[in-house]
Design an enzyme around this catalytic site. Structure first.
Site, mmCIF file in Angstrom:
data_model
loop_
_atom_site.group_PDB
_atom_site.id
_atom_site.type_symbol
_atom_site.label_atom_id
_atom_site.label_comp_id
_atom_site.label_asym_id
_atom_site.label_seq_id
_atom_site.Cartn_x
_atom_site.Cartn_y
_atom_site.Cartn_z
ATOM 1 N N HIS A 92 26.218 36.478 58.772
ATOM 2 C CA HIS A 92 25.424 38.390 58.551
ATOM 3 C C HIS A 92 25.617 38.870 57.765
ATOM 4 O O HIS A 92 25.231 40.532 57.100
ATOM 5 C CB HIS A 92 23.964 38.917 58.526
ATOM 6 C CG HIS A 92 23.490 37.583 59.596
ATOM 7 N ND1 HIS A 92 22.253 36.584 58.847
ATOM 8 C CD2 HIS A 92 23.821 36.861 60.480
ATOM 9 C CE1 HIS A 92 21.745 36.203 60.178
ATOM 10 N NE2 HIS A 92 22.558 36.249 61.285
ATOM 11 N N SER A 128 43.179 49.802 35.810
ATOM 12 C CA SER A 128 41.902 49.676 34.581
ATOM 13 C C SER A 128 42.375 50.803 33.682
ATOM 14 O O SER A 128 43.172 51.605 33.949
ATOM 15 C CB SER A 128 40.547 51.038 35.573
ATOM 16 O OG SER A 128 39.954 51.555 34.320
ATOM 17 N N LYS A 180 42.998 52.969 39.837
ATOM 18 C CA LYS A 180 42.349 51.402 40.482
ATOM 19 C C LYS A 180 43.322 50.212 40.412
ATOM 20 O O LYS A 180 44.331 50.320 39.753
ATOM 21 C CB LYS A 180 41.332 51.121 39.152
ATOM 22 C CG LYS A 180 40.376 51.612 39.354
ATOM 23 C CD LYS A 180 38.841 51.051 39.750
ATOM 24 C CE LYS A 180 38.069 50.340 39.075
ATOM 25 N NZ LYS A 180 37.071 49.562 40.285
ATOM 26 N N GLU A 228 38.758 37.007 41.754
ATOM 27 C CA GLU A 228 37.568 37.329 40.847
ATOM 28 C C GLU A 228 37.504 36.544 39.783
ATOM 29 O O GLU A 228 36.549 36.089 39.588
ATOM 30 C CB GLU A 228 38.062 39.022 40.061
ATOM 31 C CG GLU A 228 37.821 40.179 40.902
ATOM 32 C CD GLU A 228 37.346 41.152 40.323
ATOM 33 O OE1 GLU A 228 36.013 41.179 39.890
ATOM 34 O OE2 GLU A 228 38.294 41.798 40.677
#
Ligand code: ARG
Length: 463
Positions: free
Chosen positions: A160, A281, A287, A294
């Site tokens: 979980h 970024s 970043k 992804e």
């Protein structure tokens, strides 16, 4: 040749094909990718026709030379593809006839584009499966190396997405390895059904010539010839099966990606991916984005879509060949490219994963990951498991209240929860102790991880 009527079938037509329809029905724009397989299939077919006395040795020699020259032209970018010639098959055949004359016109004796294209796709699929399997194996090898390196590195195991029990990072990598192991088996299983020769099925019913289907099957490296001509030219179940295997590969890579994305975040901070697999970024200077995982996660969508597309393409088709099947190619090609490239990216990236062992250890300490170990300890001292569960629950509640992990609670306090607790309890509350105790087949003990790594490496060498 006129670019309005098709010389291969124009005989019964009284007006040229509508220009738009010509483009609409053509597939050469994308099936030219099959040129190698098409030529390979034609060479085998021609050799068979010669062996059967249907072509002379001179005709065969001319065909062979012509096809080889055409292959060279295509590979060197000299070949002129024509949309008027509809597909890869007729483009190559027309070029052959233009080069060698009448012998070229005899190549299509005893076959049809229907068994021709089915043969091409099967050759293409076989080669694709082999290329994909090689990348998959390379990734598996990288996972084994990483698992070996980090066999004793402690991290929180989750259920979980809540801290559950301590596990070794190597053990986690081996979970990925096992998923891919099944994917590899699925590909090999699919390959057995792909590797069957439809050549000789002709348009749908077979042919009146005395052909030798075993000969062409053997020439092309197929395991055997197919057994029903109608089925051979029409079904694309082998392609659908491949896409299903591909979807599962992507599903697995997507799950791995999701974990990599989480683990590289500041909130988890479990691992680092080398800069070469990340991007920055344009607005936020701090970043470093895990683009590769992804994208892999995102590309899973299109592969799943292709599977659905092919299933739907097939479902309404009466026997035998229908033009619908021309629509199998683009999804199939894109699936092959996508899965191959995703596996390649992962195989390059995985060995370069840097574990932040301290951060993982700290995270494991935070979540009462050894609570089950304390319960198991009480059971070994004679307490029924349900009672032990209850006792440990109270100890955890105490720990939460006082911001203490179980191993940080002093002995008198622990003994307040159960008199069965002795001063030996702490060795079971350490993370190393918890890992080492799960020492059986499939358990997270570093010893077991290393055993499985050795087995896995052995299996990979025999591929
Ligand atoms: N381009 C066709 C395909 O991809 C080749 C077979 C065409 N056969 C036919 N009878 N029109 O399926």
């Amino acid at each position: 040749m006129s670019d309005q009527t098709n010389s291969s079938w124009g005989g019964r037509f009284s007006e040229p094909t509508d220009k738009f329809v010509q483009r609409f029905t053509a597939s050469e724009q994308f099936d030219r990718r099959l040129y190698r397989e098409d030529i390979q299939g034609s060479l085998a077919h021609a050799a068979m026709l010669c062996q059967q006395g249907i072509l002379t040795a001179d005709e065969l020699a001319a065909i062979e030379q012509g096809l080889r020259d055409i292959q060279l032209d295509i590979e060197q970018g000299r070949f002129e593809w024509s949309v008027a010639l509809e597909d890869v098959h007729m483009n190559i055949e027309a070029a052959l006839t233009a080069r060698i004359g009448d012998a070229g016109k005899k190549l299509h004796t005893g076959r049809s584009r229907n068994d021709q294209v089915a043969t091409d796709i099967r050759l293409y699929m076989r080669e694709s499966i082999d290329r994909i399997s090689a990348e998959l194996s390379r990734l598996q090898h990288g996972l084994l190396e990483l698992a070996e390196r980090e066999a004793a590195t402690v991290m929180p195991g989750f259920t979980h997405l809540q801290t559950a029990q301590p596990i070794s990072f190597g053990h986690h990598m081996l979970a990925w390895f096992e998923m891919l192991e099944r994917d590899f088996e699925r590909l090999q299983d699919c390959r057995r059904r792909v590797n069957v020769s439809p050549l000789g099925a002709a348009a749908l019913a077979g042919t009146t010539y005395n052909i030798d289907r075993q000969f062409t099957a053997a020439q092309l490296g197929f395991d055997r010839a197919s057994r029903n001509s109608l089925d051979s030219v029409s079904d694309r179940d082998f392609a659908i099966e491949f896409c299903a295997a591909a979807s599962l590969i992507m599903t697995h890579l997507s799950r791995c990606s999701e974990e990599l994305v989480l683990w590289t975040s500041a909130q988890f901070d479990f691992i680092e991916l080398p800069d070469r697999f990340c991007t920055g970024s344009s607005i936020m200077p701090q970043k470093k984005n895990p683009d590769v995982p992804e994208l892999v996660r995102g590309k899973t969508g299109r592969v799943n879509g292709h599977l659905m597309g092919l299933l739907t393409l097939m479902k309404g088709q009466p026997l035998a060949y229908n033009k619908d099947n021309q629509e199998d190619k683009e999804p199939l090609f894109d699936t092959v490219d996508t899965v191959h490239d995703c596996l390649r990216a992962f195989a390059d990236m995985v060995p370069a994963i840097v574990c932040k062992a301290e951060a993982m250890r700290a995270a494991t300490m935070k979540g009462f990951a050894t609570a089950t170990d304390l319960a198991d300890y009480l059971v070994r001292k004679g307490m029924p498991f349900r009672d032990a569960h209850e006792v440990v629950g109270s100890a955890v509640a105490y720990g939460v209240e006082h911001s203490l992990d179980l191993a940080d609670i002093d002995l008198p306090t622990l003994q307040g929860f159960s008199a069965l607790i002795g001063d030996d309890v702490y060795e079971f509350l350490t993370l190393e102790g918890a890992l080492a105790a799960r020492d059986h087949l499939g358990g997270t003990a570093p010893k077991q991880v290393l055993l499985r790594v050795a087995e896995g490496k052995q299996a990979l060498t025999t591929r």
